[in-house]
Design an enzyme around this catalytic site. Structure first.
Site, PDB file in Angstrom:
ATOM      1  N   LYS A 201       0.857  -1.189   0.000  1.00  7.74           N
ATOM      2  CA  LYS A 201       0.000   0.000   0.000  1.00  7.74           C
ATOM      3  C   LYS A 201       0.887   1.231   0.000  1.00  7.74           C
ATOM      4  O   LYS A 201       1.714   1.419   0.890  1.00  7.74           O
ATOM      5  CB  LYS A 201      -0.900  -0.009   1.231  1.00  7.74           C
ATOM      6  CG  LYS A 201      -1.774   1.223   1.340  1.00  7.74           C
ATOM      7  CD  LYS A 201      -2.787   1.098   2.448  1.00  7.74           C
ATOM      8  CE  LYS A 201      -3.604   2.371   2.566  1.00  7.74           C
ATOM      9  NZ  LYS A 201      -4.609   2.271   3.632  1.00  7.74           N
ATOM     10  N   ARG A 211     -10.727   9.926   1.873  1.00  7.52           N
ATOM     11  CA  ARG A 211     -10.586  10.593   3.173  1.00  7.52           C
ATOM     12  C   ARG A 211     -11.682  11.637   3.360  1.00  7.52           C
ATOM     13  O   ARG A 211     -12.124  11.871   4.485  1.00  7.52           O
ATOM     14  CB  ARG A 211      -9.179  11.188   3.316  1.00  7.52           C
ATOM     15  CG  ARG A 211      -8.118  10.096   3.394  1.00  7.52           C
ATOM     16  CD  ARG A 211      -6.696  10.644   3.488  1.00  7.52           C
ATOM     17  NE  ARG A 211      -5.713   9.590   3.288  1.00  7.52           N
ATOM     18  CZ  ARG A 211      -4.428   9.795   3.032  1.00  7.52           C
ATOM     19  NH1 ARG A 211      -3.965  11.033   2.952  1.00  7.52           N
ATOM     20  NH2 ARG A 211      -3.606   8.779   2.865  1.00  7.52           N
ATOM     21  N   LYS A 224       1.193  10.074   5.584  1.00 10.12           N
ATOM     22  CA  LYS A 224       1.329   8.688   6.042  1.00 10.12           C
ATOM     23  C   LYS A 224       2.629   8.043   5.542  1.00 10.12           C
ATOM     24  O   LYS A 224       2.743   6.829   5.477  1.00 10.12           O
ATOM     25  CB  LYS A 224       0.097   7.886   5.593  1.00 10.12           C
ATOM     26  CG  LYS A 224      -1.222   8.431   6.159  1.00 10.12           C
ATOM     27  CD  LYS A 224      -2.407   7.479   5.947  1.00 10.12           C
ATOM     28  CE  LYS A 224      -3.676   8.016   6.601  1.00 10.12           C
ATOM     29  NZ  LYS A 224      -4.824   7.082   6.481  1.00 10.12           N
ATOM     30  N   GLU A 240       7.369  -6.759   1.196  1.00  9.06           N
ATOM     31  CA  GLU A 240       6.150  -6.597   2.002  1.00  9.06           C
ATOM     32  C   GLU A 240       5.203  -7.780   1.788  1.00  9.06           C
ATOM     33  O   GLU A 240       4.652  -8.328   2.738  1.00  9.06           O
ATOM     34  CB  GLU A 240       5.421  -5.294   1.626  1.00  9.06           C
ATOM     35  CG  GLU A 240       6.032  -4.028   2.196  1.00  9.06           C
ATOM     36  CD  GLU A 240       5.723  -3.835   3.691  1.00  9.06           C
ATOM     37  OE1 GLU A 240       5.036  -4.680   4.296  1.00  9.06           O
ATOM     38  OE2 GLU A 240       6.185  -2.837   4.252  1.00  9.06           O
ATOM     39  N   LYS A 255      -2.226  -1.483  -3.859  1.00  9.18           N
ATOM     40  CA  LYS A 255      -3.076  -0.302  -3.800  1.00  9.18           C
ATOM     41  C   LYS A 255      -2.236   0.952  -3.871  1.00  9.18           C
ATOM     42  O   LYS A 255      -1.235   1.012  -3.169  1.00  9.18           O
ATOM     43  CB  LYS A 255      -3.844  -0.350  -2.472  1.00  9.18           C
ATOM     44  CG  LYS A 255      -4.753   0.805  -2.226  1.00  9.18           C
ATOM     45  CD  LYS A 255      -5.326   0.696  -0.842  1.00  9.18           C
ATOM     46  CE  LYS A 255      -6.059   1.988  -0.571  1.00  9.18           C
ATOM     47  NZ  LYS A 255      -6.369   2.172   0.798  1.00  9.18           N
ATOM     48  N   SER A 281     -10.266   5.598  -4.644  1.00 12.29           N
ATOM     49  CA  SER A 281     -11.182   6.727  -4.808  1.00 12.29           C
ATOM     50  C   SER A 281     -10.688   7.756  -5.826  1.00 12.29           C
ATOM     51  O   SER A 281     -11.488   8.268  -6.616  1.00 12.29           O
ATOM     52  CB  SER A 281     -11.400   7.396  -3.452  1.00 12.29           C
ATOM     53  OG  SER A 281     -10.162   7.796  -2.886  1.00 12.29           O
ATOM     54  N   TYR A 320     -15.365   0.955  -6.792  1.00 13.33           N
ATOM     55  CA  TYR A 320     -16.618   1.668  -6.531  1.00 13.33           C
ATOM     56  C   TYR A 320     -17.574   1.513  -7.714  1.00 13.33           C
ATOM     57  O   TYR A 320     -18.728   1.893  -7.626  1.00 13.33           O
ATOM     58  CB  TYR A 320     -16.321   3.152  -6.254  1.00 13.33           C
ATOM     59  CG  TYR A 320     -15.410   3.333  -5.061  1.00 13.33           C
ATOM     60  CD1 TYR A 320     -15.927   3.288  -3.767  1.00 13.33           C
ATOM     61  CD2 TYR A 320     -14.032   3.477  -5.211  1.00 13.33           C
ATOM     62  CE1 TYR A 320     -15.098   3.400  -2.660  1.00 13.33           C
ATOM     63  CE2 TYR A 320     -13.195   3.600  -4.112  1.00 13.33           C
ATOM     64  CZ  TYR A 320     -13.729   3.554  -2.842  1.00 13.33           C
ATOM     65  OH  TYR A 320     -12.909   3.649  -1.749  1.00 13.33           O
TER      66      TYR A 320
HETATM   67  C1  PBG Z   1      -7.495   3.505   5.522  1.00 14.26           C
HETATM   68  C2  PBG Z   1      -7.785   3.267   4.088  1.00 14.26           C
HETATM   69  C3  PBG Z   1      -7.582   4.168   3.039  1.00 14.26           C
HETATM   70  C4  PBG Z   1      -8.141   3.573   1.918  1.00 14.26           C
HETATM   71  C5  PBG Z   1      -8.643   2.324   2.284  1.00 14.26           C
HETATM   72  N1  PBG Z   1      -8.403   2.145   3.636  1.00 14.26           N
HETATM   73  C6  PBG Z   1      -7.023   5.540   3.009  1.00 14.26           C
HETATM   74  C7  PBG Z   1      -5.716   5.837   3.592  1.00 14.26           C
HETATM   75  O1  PBG Z   1      -4.868   4.965   3.828  1.00 14.26           O
HETATM   76  O2  PBG Z   1      -5.502   7.015   3.862  1.00 14.26           O
HETATM   77  C8  PBG Z   1      -8.191   4.231   0.562  1.00 14.26           C
HETATM   78  C9  PBG Z   1      -9.290   3.815  -0.340  1.00 14.26           C
HETATM   79  C10 PBG Z   1      -9.548   4.735  -1.473  1.00 14.26           C
HETATM   80  O3  PBG Z   1      -8.886   5.783  -1.671  1.00 14.26           O
HETATM   81  O4  PBG Z   1     -10.479   4.420  -2.231  1.00 14.26           O
HETATM   82  N2  PBG Z   1      -6.434   2.887   6.070  1.00 14.26           N
END
Ligand code: PBG
Length: 332
Positions: A201, A211, A224, A240, A255, A281, A320
């Site tokens: 990720k 968010r 992050k 990982e 991701k 997203s 989505y």
């Molecule tokens: C939270 C999480 C995130 C997403 C899924 N779980 C956001 C982040 O790590 O800030 C992102 C999903 C998306 O953008 O569609 N840990």
């Protein structure tokens, strides 16, 4: 090089001449079986709020979520992933609401499981919806601490499993969390509950609209980058994934999706394990924003963007667009 023929005896366009021929030689197939639908849940009854940066996506109350889950199940979509928008008053620096068995996400799991036991339920193990800092773990002196966060993630995972969650998806990127969560689930009698690890990720700007949707953007202090991966790295993604598999992950995730297809390909090639990709997203927002402007054709880009994941080697796709894509595939 494999002898594949030379022009003009071989004309590669011949197999593209007719629709039946193109279907016959298609190397990859997209189907509703490939999808996981992420959904945003809010408190209330018969409540629906559009997510402004994700045209066509709403946050909904539990009763409406149950309807959406029913629609997804009827279309043959195997699973949904539930994300809560938590009341800011319940967000604390220790994210204690994450481990409350009566919290919004647990109530949503129970309601969906009761109404539609045939659909799989995936839930994140991560603290960001519950944390007043907006981070996935606990912040001490400005740093997201690892081992203390993992302990809470274990409790959160067990609470969600008790509510009926089928798949725990650690999305927090703490070290060692998959092994610890596996142990915690097994000790509580949940050895059949699966772990889909967000293994690779990245610290991506493509999560912005998510968010917004769960209200963690305004809470988030800093970024992050001390736990999510650097977009410059590939070999690290392999490490990982290897570590998470060693610790007992049943499925691994890459991701974001479209900007990271090379990682999807390499993970699948290297390990040959169930590989999931998240069309996040920001990818959704980019495509739908262009569609709204009349710059892209909706149905075609929806299916083409998802087919790209199959070609790269993904077995499953969080998207989505799952419901609209499943409908398009049914009618095609
Ligand atoms: C939270 C999480 C995130 C997403 C899924 N779980 C956001 C982040 O790590 O800030 C992102 C999903 C998306 O953008 O569609 N840990």
């Amino acid at each position: 090089m494999i002898p594949i023929g030379k022009y003009p005896t071989t004309r590669l366009r011949r197999n593209r001449h007719d629709d039946w021929n193109r279907r016959l030689v298609a190397e990859h197939k997209l189907s509703a079986d490939d999808f996981i639908l992420p959904v945003f849940v809010i408190e209330g009854d018969a409540k629906r709020e559009p997510v402004s940066s994700m045209p066509g996506v709403d946050r909904v109350s539990v009763d409406l979520l149950v309807e959406t889950a029913g629609e997804a199940a009827a279309l043959g979509i195997p699973a949904i992933a539930i994300f809560p928008e938590v009341d800011p008053a319940l967000k604390t620096p220790d994210a204690r609401e994450a481990c409350n068995s009566g919290n919004l996400v647990c109530r949503a799991i129970k309601a969906v499981k009761t109404a539609h036991p045939q659909i799989g339920i995936v839930c994140d193990a991560a603290l960001d919806p519950f944390n007043s800092d907006g981070h996935d773990g606990i912040v001490r002196d400005g740093y997201v601490v690892n081992d203390e966060s993992v302990e809470i993630l274990c409790r959160q995972s067990v609470v969600q499993a008790q509510a009926g969650c089928d798949v725990i998806a650690p999305s927090d990127m703490m070290d060692g969390r998959v092994g610890a969560i596996r142990k915690a689930l097994d000790q509580s009698g949940f050895e059949h509950v699966r772990i889909m690890s967000y293994a690779a990720k990245y610290a991506s700007a493509f999560y912005g609209p998510f968010r917004d949707a769960i209200g963690s953007k305004s809470a988030l202090k800093g970024d992050k980058k001390t736990y999510q991966m650097d977009p410059a790295n590939t070999d690290e993604a392999i490490r990982e994934v290897a570590q998470d598999l060693d610790e007992g992950a049943d499925m691994v995730m890459v991701k974001p999706g479209m900007p990271y297809l090379d990682i999807v390909y390499r993970v699948k090639e290297t390990f040959g394990v169930p590989t999931i990709v998240y069309q996040v997203s920001g990818e959704y927002a980019s495509l739908k924003g262009a569609v709204q402007n009349g710059w892209l054709e909706n149905d075609k880009v929806v299916l083409e963007s998802l087919m790209a994941f199959k070609r790269a080697g993904a077995d499953g796709i969080l998207t989505y667009m799952a419901i609209e894509a499943a409908k398009l595939l049914k009618n095609s």
